[in-house]
Design a protein around this motif. Sequence first.
Motif, PDB file in Angstrom:
ATOM      1  N   PRO A 259       0.798  -1.226   0.000  1.00 35.83           N
ATOM      2  CA  PRO A 259       0.000   0.000   0.000  1.00 35.83           C
ATOM      3  C   PRO A 259       0.829   1.274   0.000  1.00 35.83           C
ATOM      4  CG  PRO A 259      -0.087  -1.098   2.153  1.00 35.83           C
ATOM      5  CD  PRO A 259       0.564  -2.044   1.206  1.00 35.83           C
ATOM      6  N   GLY A 260       2.062   1.198   0.461  1.00 32.99           N
ATOM      7  CA  GLY A 260       2.895   2.391   0.517  1.00 32.99           C
ATOM      8  C   GLY A 260       3.792   2.584  -0.683  1.00 32.99           C
ATOM      9  N   VAL A 261       3.567   1.797  -1.753  1.00 28.26           N
ATOM     10  CA  VAL A 261       4.420   1.876  -2.950  1.00 28.26           C
ATOM     11  C   VAL A 261       3.562   2.167  -4.182  1.00 28.26           C
ATOM     12  CG1 VAL A 261       6.001   0.610  -4.470  1.00 28.26           C
ATOM     13  CG2 VAL A 261       6.130   0.288  -1.985  1.00 28.26           C
ATOM     14  N   VAL A 262       4.026   3.093  -4.997  1.00 33.50           N
ATOM     15  CA  VAL A 262       3.381   3.402  -6.268  1.00 33.50           C
ATOM     16  C   VAL A 262       4.286   2.899  -7.391  1.00 33.50           C
ATOM     17  CG1 VAL A 262       2.633   5.239  -7.835  1.00 33.50           C
ATOM     18  CG2 VAL A 262       2.186   5.429  -5.387  1.00 33.50           C
ATOM     19  N   MET A 263       3.724   2.100  -8.302  1.00 40.39           N
ATOM     20  CA  MET A 263       4.473   1.625  -9.464  1.00 40.39           C
ATOM     21  C   MET A 263       4.146   2.515 -10.651  1.00 40.39           C
ATOM     22  SD  MET A 263       6.094  -0.932  -8.156  1.00 40.39           S
ATOM     23  CE  MET A 263       6.835  -1.422  -9.706  1.00 40.39           C
ATOM     24  N   ARG A 264       5.180   3.089 -11.271  1.00 40.31           N
ATOM     25  CA  ARG A 264       4.974   3.981 -12.415  1.00 40.31           C
ATOM     26  C   ARG A 264       5.590   3.379 -13.673  1.00 40.31           C
ATOM     27  NH1 ARG A 264       3.847   9.295 -11.861  1.00 40.31           N
ATOM     28  NH2 ARG A 264       3.565   9.023 -14.110  1.00 40.31           N
ATOM     29  N   VAL A 265       4.822   3.376 -14.733  1.00 36.98           N
ATOM     30  CA  VAL A 265       5.293   2.892 -16.035  1.00 36.98           C
ATOM     31  C   VAL A 265       6.105   3.992 -16.696  1.00 36.98           C
ATOM     32  CG1 VAL A 265       4.579   2.089 -18.312  1.00 36.98           C
ATOM     33  CG2 VAL A 265       3.318   1.350 -16.273  1.00 36.98           C
ATOM     34  N   LEU A 266       7.254   3.624 -17.233  1.00 34.51           N
ATOM     35  CA  LEU A 266       8.160   4.592 -17.867  1.00 34.51           C
ATOM     36  C   LEU A 266       8.002   4.500 -19.382  1.00 34.51           C
ATOM     37  CD1 LEU A 266      11.159   3.808 -15.532  1.00 34.51           C
ATOM     38  CD2 LEU A 266       9.862   5.942 -15.530  1.00 34.51           C
ATOM     39  N   ASP A 267       6.897   5.008 -19.891  1.00 38.29           N
ATOM     40  CA  ASP A 267       6.598   4.890 -21.320  1.00 38.29           C
ATOM     41  C   ASP A 267       7.628   5.593 -22.185  1.00 38.29           C
ATOM     42  OD1 ASP A 267       4.314   3.300 -21.211  1.00 38.29           O
ATOM     43  OD2 ASP A 267       3.032   5.012 -20.739  1.00 38.29           O
ATOM     44  N   ALA A 268       8.142   6.731 -21.734  1.00 36.22           N
ATOM     45  CA  ALA A 268       9.090   7.485 -22.551  1.00 36.22           C
ATOM     46  C   ALA A 268      10.442   6.776 -22.639  1.00 36.22           C
ATOM     47  CB  ALA A 268       9.262   8.890 -21.978  1.00 36.22           C
ATOM     48  N   ASP A 269      10.885   6.174 -21.537  1.00 35.39           N
ATOM     49  CA  ASP A 269      12.201   5.512 -21.521  1.00 35.39           C
ATOM     50  C   ASP A 269      12.133   4.067 -22.009  1.00 35.39           C
ATOM     51  OD1 ASP A 269      13.907   7.609 -20.070  1.00 35.39           O
ATOM     52  OD2 ASP A 269      12.196   7.388 -18.730  1.00 35.39           O
ATOM     53  N   ARG A 270      11.050   3.363 -21.657  1.00 34.70           N
ATOM     54  CA  ARG A 270      10.821   1.976 -22.052  1.00 34.70           C
ATOM     55  C   ARG A 270      12.009   1.049 -21.723  1.00 34.70           C
ATOM     56  NH1 ARG A 270       6.429   1.484 -25.205  1.00 34.70           N
ATOM     57  NH2 ARG A 270       7.108  -0.500 -26.061  1.00 34.70           N
ATOM     58  N   PRO A 271      12.515   1.077 -20.478  1.00 40.31           N
ATOM     59  CA  PRO A 271      13.591   0.124 -20.133  1.00 40.31           C
ATOM     60  C   PRO A 271      13.031  -1.297 -20.116  1.00 40.31           C
ATOM     61  CG  PRO A 271      12.834   1.271 -18.178  1.00 40.31           C
ATOM     62  CD  PRO A 271      12.143   1.926 -19.344  1.00 40.31           C
ATOM     63  N   ARG A 272      13.855  -2.251 -20.484  1.00 43.06           N
ATOM     64  CA  ARG A 272      13.442  -3.650 -20.577  1.00 43.06           C
ATOM     65  C   ARG A 272      14.558  -4.562 -20.086  1.00 43.06           C
ATOM     66  NH1 ARG A 272       9.385  -1.298 -21.781  1.00 43.06           N
ATOM     67  NH2 ARG A 272       7.969  -1.638 -23.550  1.00 43.06           N
ATOM     68  N   ARG A 273      14.180  -5.743 -19.635  1.00 44.21           N
ATOM     69  CA  ARG A 273      15.136  -6.840 -19.503  1.00 44.21           C
ATOM     70  C   ARG A 273      14.588  -7.975 -20.367  1.00 44.21           C
ATOM     71  NH1 ARG A 273      14.346 -10.050 -13.718  1.00 44.21           N
ATOM     72  NH2 ARG A 273      12.156 -10.592 -14.030  1.00 44.21           N
ATOM     73  N   HIS A 274      15.453  -8.716 -21.010  1.00 41.14           N
ATOM     74  CA  HIS A 274      15.027  -9.716 -21.991  1.00 41.14           C
ATOM     75  C   HIS A 274      15.191 -11.126 -21.434  1.00 41.14           C
ATOM     76  CE1 HIS A 274      14.525  -6.788 -25.281  1.00 41.14           C
ATOM     77  NE2 HIS A 274      15.476  -6.142 -24.637  1.00 41.14           N
ATOM     78  N   VAL A 275      14.112 -11.902 -21.542  1.00 38.58           N
ATOM     79  CA  VAL A 275      14.078 -13.268 -21.029  1.00 38.58           C
ATOM     80  C   VAL A 275      14.206 -14.242 -22.199  1.00 38.58           C
ATOM     81  CG1 VAL A 275      12.749 -14.957 -19.706  1.00 38.58           C
ATOM     82  CG2 VAL A 275      12.594 -12.521 -19.131  1.00 38.58           C
ATOM     83  N   VAL A 276      15.083 -15.225 -22.060  1.00 39.39           N
ATOM     84  CA  VAL A 276      15.295 -16.212 -23.123  1.00 39.39           C
ATOM     85  C   VAL A 276      15.184 -17.618 -22.556  1.00 39.39           C
ATOM     86  CG1 VAL A 276      16.807 -14.674 -24.449  1.00 39.39           C
ATOM     87  CG2 VAL A 276      17.810 -16.254 -22.790  1.00 39.39           C
ATOM     88  N   ALA A 277      14.848 -18.560 -23.433  1.00 40.03           N
ATOM     89  CA  ALA A 277      14.869 -19.983 -23.102  1.00 40.03           C
ATOM     90  C   ALA A 277      16.023 -20.627 -23.859  1.00 40.03           C
ATOM     91  CB  ALA A 277      13.551 -20.646 -23.489  1.00 40.03           C
ATOM     92  N   ALA A 278      16.664 -21.601 -23.253  1.00 41.99           N
ATOM     93  CA  ALA A 278      17.792 -22.278 -23.897  1.00 41.99           C
ATOM     94  C   ALA A 278      17.681 -23.778 -23.690  1.00 41.99           C
ATOM     95  CB  ALA A 278      19.112 -21.774 -23.324  1.00 41.99           C
ATOM     96  N   VAL A 279      18.106 -24.518 -24.720  1.00 42.26           N
ATOM     97  CA  VAL A 279      18.223 -25.974 -24.624  1.00 42.26           C
ATOM     98  C   VAL A 279      19.570 -26.362 -25.213  1.00 42.26           C
ATOM     99  CG1 VAL A 279      15.741 -26.336 -24.820  1.00 42.26           C
ATOM    100  CG2 VAL A 279      17.143 -26.391 -26.885  1.00 42.26           C
ATOM    101  N   ARG A 280      20.038 -27.557 -24.887  1.00 47.08           N
ATOM    102  CA  ARG A 280      21.233 -28.055 -25.553  1.00 47.08           C
ATOM    103  C   ARG A 280      20.929 -28.215 -27.040  1.00 47.08           C
ATOM    104  NH1 ARG A 280      20.842 -30.743 -20.817  1.00 47.08           N
ATOM    105  NH2 ARG A 280      19.756 -32.487 -21.795  1.00 47.08           N
ATOM    106  N   ARG A 281      21.880 -27.792 -27.873  1.00 49.46           N
ATOM    107  CA  ARG A 281      21.622 -27.805 -29.310  1.00 49.46           C
ATOM    108  C   ARG A 281      21.242 -29.199 -29.791  1.00 49.46           C
ATOM    109  NH1 ARG A 281      22.602 -24.002 -32.970  1.00 49.46           N
ATOM    110  NH2 ARG A 281      23.909 -22.833 -31.510  1.00 49.46           N
ATOM    111  N   GLY A 282      20.154 -29.265 -30.512  1.00 48.81           N
ATOM    112  CA  GLY A 282      19.617 -30.530 -31.000  1.00 48.81           C
ATOM    113  C   GLY A 282      18.458 -31.031 -30.161  1.00 48.81           C
ATOM    114  N   ALA A 283      18.415 -30.645 -28.864  1.00 48.16           N
ATOM    115  CA  ALA A 283      17.349 -31.122 -27.979  1.00 48.16           C
ATOM    116  C   ALA A 283      16.015 -30.454 -28.265  1.00 48.16           C
ATOM    117  CB  ALA A 283      17.741 -30.889 -26.515  1.00 48.16           C
TER     118      ALA A 283
END
Length: 306
Positions: A259-283
């Motif tokens: 209740p004591g925290v406000v989450m603000r979207v940064l539309d102008a900056d648009r910072p991101r972290r990128h999530v990837v999936a990985a498998v052993r090649r061929g699997a």
Amino acid sequence: MTEWDVKKLRVLRTLRDRGTVTATAEVLSMTPSAVSQQLTSLAKQLGVPLLEATGRRVRLTDAAHLVLGHAEAVFAQLEEADAELTGYLRGEAGQVRVGAFSTAVPSLVVPAVRLLRSKDRPGPGVRVREAEAAQVYELLSAGDVDLALSLAAHAPTARDPRFTLTPLLADPLDVALPVGHPLARTPGLRLADLAREPWIFGGSGPWSQITTAACETAGFVPEQAHSASGWTAILAMVEADMGVALIPRMASGPERQRPGVVMRVLDADRPRRHVVAAVRRGAERNPGVARVLEALREAADGMRDR
């Protein structure tokens, strides 16, 4: 014709990845002397020196790197063969072991499991192992998991012959402010507006890098007032007006709202972290792994829609 011993080639590859005979022995559940014997035998079979001494350690020769360059193709082909055999023996059932960092488990893995259970045709069982984003590649390389979820900042390069990477999600970063902060309701808030604020983020590792990189892109270096890696601790400090923080959207679900925290979207900056999936090649041709990857992509699409 040269005799190629796959088991011994795996020992050589593990030595390349781990750096020392002792670490290689630990990963493969062998003794150091057994590792040395395997590599000596392989060198005799191939007729080329594979190791050279550098003080009290050893390093791979150019010939060893040449051998491993070709061996990676063999390992990938064996993964494909194993995938096809698994598909033949089990159809699309079986079990897929997934290693994932903490926020990916409730945000991506659990929804993917629910999607698999909702399908008309039976899906594979999923066994989850939570691990740090950097650790999952060690688990994947050692064969302890079949599929790994991590941040792109931790992923090997696309040219790494051991793995196949699949981008899943660009996770937005929102800024957490104390509810009474003067900028908590400011329209069009930008990161640069917070340049003089005390910041809360990890002391080292990926989250430190992601936060500092986002702020530097906005034109300033953040002053770190407090160091924490857990989202519960970070949000508690923000609520106590001890600083501001960047929070990934995946980590700011209803269970973490305060209740004591406000989450603000940064539309102008648009910072991101990128999530990837990985498998052993061929699997990726394993029917079970392919089904889980498909479900993870659906879960990621659902997050983007929300």
